[in-house]
Design a protein around this motif. Structure first.
Motif, PDB file in Angstrom:
ATOM      1  N   ASN A 417       8.579  19.131  12.345  1.00  0.00           N
ATOM      2  CA  ASN A 417       8.678  18.935  10.910  1.00  0.00           C
ATOM      3  C   ASN A 417       9.255  20.175  10.236  1.00  0.00           C
ATOM      4  O   ASN A 417       8.791  21.287  10.485  1.00  0.00           O
ATOM      5  N   THR A 418      10.297  19.972   9.422  1.00  0.00           N
ATOM      6  CA  THR A 418      10.895  21.092   8.687  1.00  0.00           C
ATOM      7  C   THR A 418      11.012  20.763   7.195  1.00  0.00           C
ATOM      8  O   THR A 418      11.949  21.198   6.523  1.00  0.00           O
ATOM      9  N   SER A 419      10.056  20.002   6.687  1.00  0.00           N
ATOM     10  CA  SER A 419      10.098  19.584   5.281  1.00  0.00           C
ATOM     11  C   SER A 419      10.091  20.754   4.319  1.00  0.00           C
ATOM     12  O   SER A 419      10.614  20.656   3.199  1.00  0.00           O
ATOM     13  N   SER A 420       9.496  21.872   4.709  1.00  0.00           N
ATOM     14  CA  SER A 420       9.382  23.025   3.803  1.00  0.00           C
ATOM     15  C   SER A 420      10.558  23.982   3.907  1.00  0.00           C
ATOM     16  O   SER A 420      10.608  24.989   3.196  1.00  0.00           O
ATOM     17  N   ASP A 421      11.509  23.685   4.790  1.00  0.00           N
ATOM     18  CA  ASP A 421      12.670  24.557   4.946  1.00  0.00           C
ATOM     19  C   ASP A 421      13.560  24.460   3.697  1.00  0.00           C
ATOM     20  O   ASP A 421      13.858  23.350   3.233  1.00  0.00           O
ATOM     21  N   PRO A 422      13.995  25.588   3.145  1.00  0.00           N
ATOM     22  CA  PRO A 422      14.808  25.555   1.915  1.00  0.00           C
ATOM     23  C   PRO A 422      16.068  24.698   2.047  1.00  0.00           C
ATOM     24  O   PRO A 422      16.435  23.987   1.105  1.00  0.00           O
ATOM     25  N   VAL A 424      16.490  22.084   3.960  1.00  0.00           N
ATOM     26  CA  VAL A 424      16.080  20.690   3.961  1.00  0.00           C
ATOM     27  C   VAL A 424      15.733  20.227   2.551  1.00  0.00           C
ATOM     28  O   VAL A 424      16.126  19.126   2.126  1.00  0.00           O
ATOM     29  N   ILE A 425      15.025  21.060   1.812  1.00  0.00           N
ATOM     30  CA  ILE A 425      14.668  20.713   0.426  1.00  0.00           C
ATOM     31  C   ILE A 425      15.930  20.476  -0.400  1.00  0.00           C
ATOM     32  O   ILE A 425      16.047  19.486  -1.133  1.00  0.00           O
ATOM     33  N   GLU A 426      16.918  21.383  -0.269  1.00  0.00           N
ATOM     34  CA  GLU A 426      18.185  21.227  -0.989  1.00  0.00           C
ATOM     35  C   GLU A 426      18.913  19.967  -0.534  1.00  0.00           C
ATOM     36  O   GLU A 426      19.488  19.232  -1.354  1.00  0.00           O
ATOM     37  N   SER A 427      18.911  19.725   0.772  1.00  0.00           N
ATOM     38  CA  SER A 427      19.643  18.581   1.324  1.00  0.00           C
ATOM     39  C   SER A 427      19.051  17.260   0.856  1.00  0.00           C
ATOM     40  O   SER A 427      19.786  16.329   0.510  1.00  0.00           O
ATOM     41  N   VAL A 428      17.746  17.166   0.845  1.00  0.00           N
ATOM     42  CA  VAL A 428      17.084  15.928   0.411  1.00  0.00           C
ATOM     43  C   VAL A 428      17.410  15.654  -1.055  1.00  0.00           C
ATOM     44  O   VAL A 428      17.728  14.510  -1.436  1.00  0.00           O
ATOM     45  N   LYS A 429      17.375  16.699  -1.880  1.00  0.00           N
ATOM     46  CA  LYS A 429      17.700  16.540  -3.301  1.00  0.00           C
ATOM     47  C   LYS A 429      19.132  16.034  -3.465  1.00  0.00           C
ATOM     48  O   LYS A 429      19.414  15.106  -4.251  1.00  0.00           O
ATOM     49  N   LEU A 430      20.066  16.621  -2.716  1.00  0.00           N
ATOM     50  CA  LEU A 430      21.469  16.226  -2.799  1.00  0.00           C
ATOM     51  C   LEU A 430      21.678  14.788  -2.345  1.00  0.00           C
ATOM     52  O   LEU A 430      22.433  14.019  -2.965  1.00  0.00           O
ATOM     53  N   LEU A 431      21.010  14.394  -1.270  1.00  0.00           N
ATOM     54  CA  LEU A 431      21.158  13.034  -0.753  1.00  0.00           C
ATOM     55  C   LEU A 431      20.641  12.004  -1.750  1.00  0.00           C
ATOM     56  O   LEU A 431      21.228  10.930  -1.931  1.00  0.00           O
ATOM     57  N   LYS A 432      19.551  12.334  -2.418  1.00  0.00           N
ATOM     58  CA  LYS A 432      19.012  11.418  -3.432  1.00  0.00           C
ATOM     59  C   LYS A 432      19.994  11.274  -4.602  1.00  0.00           C
ATOM     60  O   LYS A 432      20.213  10.166  -5.113  1.00  0.00           O
ATOM     61  N   GLU A 433      20.607  12.389  -5.002  1.00  0.00           N
ATOM     62  CA  GLU A 433      21.585  12.346  -6.086  1.00  0.00           C
ATOM     63  C   GLU A 433      22.818  11.542  -5.672  1.00  0.00           C
ATOM     64  O   GLU A 433      23.356  10.754  -6.467  1.00  0.00           O
ATOM     65  N   THR A 434      23.257  11.728  -4.439  1.00  0.00           N
ATOM     66  CA  THR A 434      24.438  11.008  -3.952  1.00  0.00           C
ATOM     67  C   THR A 434      24.181   9.513  -3.901  1.00  0.00           C
ATOM     68  O   THR A 434      25.053   8.705  -4.255  1.00  0.00           O
ATOM     69  N   ALA A 435      22.996   9.135  -3.469  1.00  0.00           N
ATOM     70  CA  ALA A 435      22.655   7.714  -3.359  1.00  0.00           C
ATOM     71  C   ALA A 435      22.693   7.024  -4.716  1.00  0.00           C
ATOM     72  O   ALA A 435      22.975   5.823  -4.814  1.00  0.00           O
ATOM     73  N   GLN A 436      22.453   7.778  -5.769  1.00  0.00           N
ATOM     74  CA  GLN A 436      22.459   7.180  -7.099  1.00  0.00           C
ATOM     75  C   GLN A 436      23.857   6.780  -7.547  1.00  0.00           C
ATOM     76  O   GLN A 436      24.018   5.984  -8.476  1.00  0.00           O
ATOM     77  N   LEU A 437      24.883   7.314  -6.872  1.00  0.00           N
ATOM     78  CA  LEU A 437      26.264   6.905  -7.178  1.00  0.00           C
ATOM     79  C   LEU A 437      26.465   5.419  -6.923  1.00  0.00           C
ATOM     80  O   LEU A 437      27.325   4.794  -7.538  1.00  0.00           O
ATOM     81  N   PHE A 438      25.707   4.877  -5.979  1.00  0.00           N
ATOM     82  CA  PHE A 438      25.792   3.426  -5.723  1.00  0.00           C
ATOM     83  C   PHE A 438      24.454   2.748  -6.021  1.00  0.00           C
ATOM     84  O   PHE A 438      24.074   1.779  -5.367  1.00  0.00           O
TER      85      PHE A 438
END
Length: 538
Positions: A417-422, A424-438
């Motif tokens: 588990n690497t949920s607390s890795d900076p 990973v935190i940035e990547s998850v935020k970006l992926l959520k934002e990207t998904a909102q495009l569709f």
């Protein structure tokens, strides 16, 4: 401008259907031939024509190989590893449509003629036209197709990063492919002085419950370990039952305590491990007779998040000791009632103690001979071999009976588990934002709820907890091993970003078309470019 072979949804769909058509069920000839076809396919790309040494096959076992395709930028040392597996489970459940299980387009059309035979949710999805059905569409040849498309695009647009595609066999059984690939990952790192930035898998998004339509990304993967027991009682004739003790009687006490035992429960990030259950319980008689079964075995499935093999064995031993106490109390009451002496008290011992006793009794050579005879049996898998080694050692050490011998049976998947890795935190935020495009909502799950090859990277163990696994796994070093020391060298965050699908390992396995061919490719490209700060070539 160079045309991308897999750069449109239509071309990516065609690639997936071609990969699926190369059937590669685990432990079949197709699994052996598949990597050669992938190598040939990737070998057509200009980058690998110019750099053929960057595309190679590496032996695993039984004629199986994994593929490594390395896009190396001349000025980059940061490397993202793209991990996938190409084996699939079997296909008997397709019945008379089994021949179409690896032909997604044909199968999907054919199922429309039989839609009333499908479960309601699958029928609705089929009629929607939003899903492609077939074995391996979801789990997980789409992940490989996505990675092949990324390698192609990166090599043509010359992204200033290194991408290492790794696709392996045997994920569905023992993860022999990924365990073999770990050494190659360390060797490549050292050879090119690479810095691994992320281990990126693309296993599909699994629903958390029936009817769940949420697309998940995963910042870790649950682990799995399989404590097992060999029960050795005392044989007798069924006409004289009080002269012996059946192994089945002994096993019943441990299985009662192991099933759903909350001592093994772990929680992290508000997620919980499923409770343990028995995966197999059987006596070891090879044929019917009126001799009572005095040898039996049981395998127990335990999911883990943070615990090591050593900690699991300690808990297992306590449960087994409690089971032995209850068994002995019950048996003692029987002996008093029937006015017999009995065959003795059941004791609990670990395999490592039995092994040490056997070596002391008749020498290391005979022990190795016994192990060799078991290993030579081609009809037994690693689990059966583990149990049979213990059984044959106990036959030579019957003075220890009645006994419950505790061991580990393969496979073992450490949790990561690497949920607390900076990053990973940035990547998850970006992926959520990207998904909102569709207009898609993405949720993060901290532990992938299926087994995953990410278990063999980013390993952490500060107390040498793995030694309990090595010492108590009878097939260790012969037909099964885990490169723990090399795994410790692969310290980079993990993330799993894959397409949405449903019903993996079922005849209704299916892949969401827009998620697979439009949404996920964009999310992966945005993710990688964000890590390397690449500006779009256009």
């Amino acid at each position: 401008m160079v045309q991308l072979r897999w750069g449109t949804p239509e071309k990516l769909r065609a690639l997936l259907c071609e990969l699926v058509s190369w059937e590669s069920r685990t432990l079949t000839e197709g699994e052996i031939t598949f990597p050669y076809k992938v190598q040939e396919k990737l070998g057509d790309l200009d980058f690998f024509k110019k750099n053929p040494a960057n595309l190679s096959l590496h032996e695993v076992d039984m004629g199986r190989h994994f593929v490594h395709a390395f896009y190396k930028h001349p000025e980059a040392d940061e490397t993202i590893v793209l991990i996938s597996h190409f084996d699939t489970v079997q296909t008997e459940e397709y019945g008379d449509l089994e021949m179409l299980a690896f032909q997604p387009e044909q199968l999907t059309k054919k199922l429309l003629d039989r839609k009333d035979d499908l479960p309601e949710e699958a029928r609705i999805d089929l009629e929607s036209g939003n899903y492609l059905f077939g074995r391996g569409t979801m789990d997980m040849k789409m992940g490989l197709a996505l990675h092949m498309a990324l390698i192609e695009k990166a090599s043509i647009e010359k992204w200033p990063v290194n991408l290492l595609l790794l696709t392996v066999p045997d994920e569905e059984v023992n993860s022999a492919g990924m365990r073999a690939a770990v050494k190659e990952l360390v060797a490549l790192r050292d050879k090119y002085r690479l810095s691994y930035k992320m281990f990126l898998n693309s296993e599909p998004s699994f629903s958390q419950k029936p009817g769940d339509e949420t697309h998940y990304i995963y910042s870790g993967t649950m682990g799995k370990i399989m404590p097992a027991a060999l029960f050795y009682g005392k044989e007798t004739h069924v006409g004289e039952p009080l002269k012996g003790m059946t192994a089945n009687y002994m096993a019943s006490f441990l299985t009662q305590l192991m099933e759903w035992n909350t001592s093994f429960l772990e929680s992290d990030f508000s997620e919980k491990t499923p409770l343990p259950v028995s995966l197999q319980q059987k006596d070891l008689k090879l044929q019917y007779s009126t001799q009572t079964p005095y040898r039996a075995a049981a395998l127990y499935n335990v999911f883990i998040m943070k615990r090591s093999a050593g900690e699991i064995m300690d808990i297992f031993e306590k449960v087994a000791e409690e089971a032995a106490i209850r068994c002995n109390e019950s048996y003692k009451a029987l002996c008093i009632r029937e006015r017999i002496e009995g065959v003795g008290e059941v004791q609990v011992l670990r395999y490592e103690k039995l092994l040490s006793y056997a070596v002391g009794k008749f020498g290391a050579n005979l022990v190795e001979q016994i192990k060799g005879e078991v290993q030579a049996n081609g009809d037994w898998d690693e689990r059966e071999k583990s149990l049979r080694i213990v059984e044959k050692l106990m036959i030579q050490c019957q003075e220890l009976a009645p006994a419950i011998v505790l061991l580990f049976a393969p496979p073992y998947y450490p949790a990561v588990n690497t949920s607390s890795d900076p990053l990973v935190i940035e990547s998850v935020k970006l992926l959520k934002e990207t998904a909102q495009l569709f207009n898609e909502e993405i949720s993060q799950v901290h532990y992938f709820n299926g087994l995953c090859d990410l278990s063999y990277v980013q390993y952490k163990d500060e107390s040498d907890g793995w030694t309990a696994f090595e010492k108590n796994t009878p097939v260790w070093g012969d037909s099964y091993s885990i490169p723990f020391a090399d795994m410790l060298k692969l310290q980079a965050p993990v993330l799993n970003v894959g397409p949405f699908g449903k019903d993996a390992h079922q005849r209704t396995e299916r892949l969401h078309i827009d998620s697979a061919f439009i949404h996920t490719p964009l999310m992966l490209e945005v993710l990688i470019k964000s890590m390397i700060k690449v500006k779009d070539a256009h």
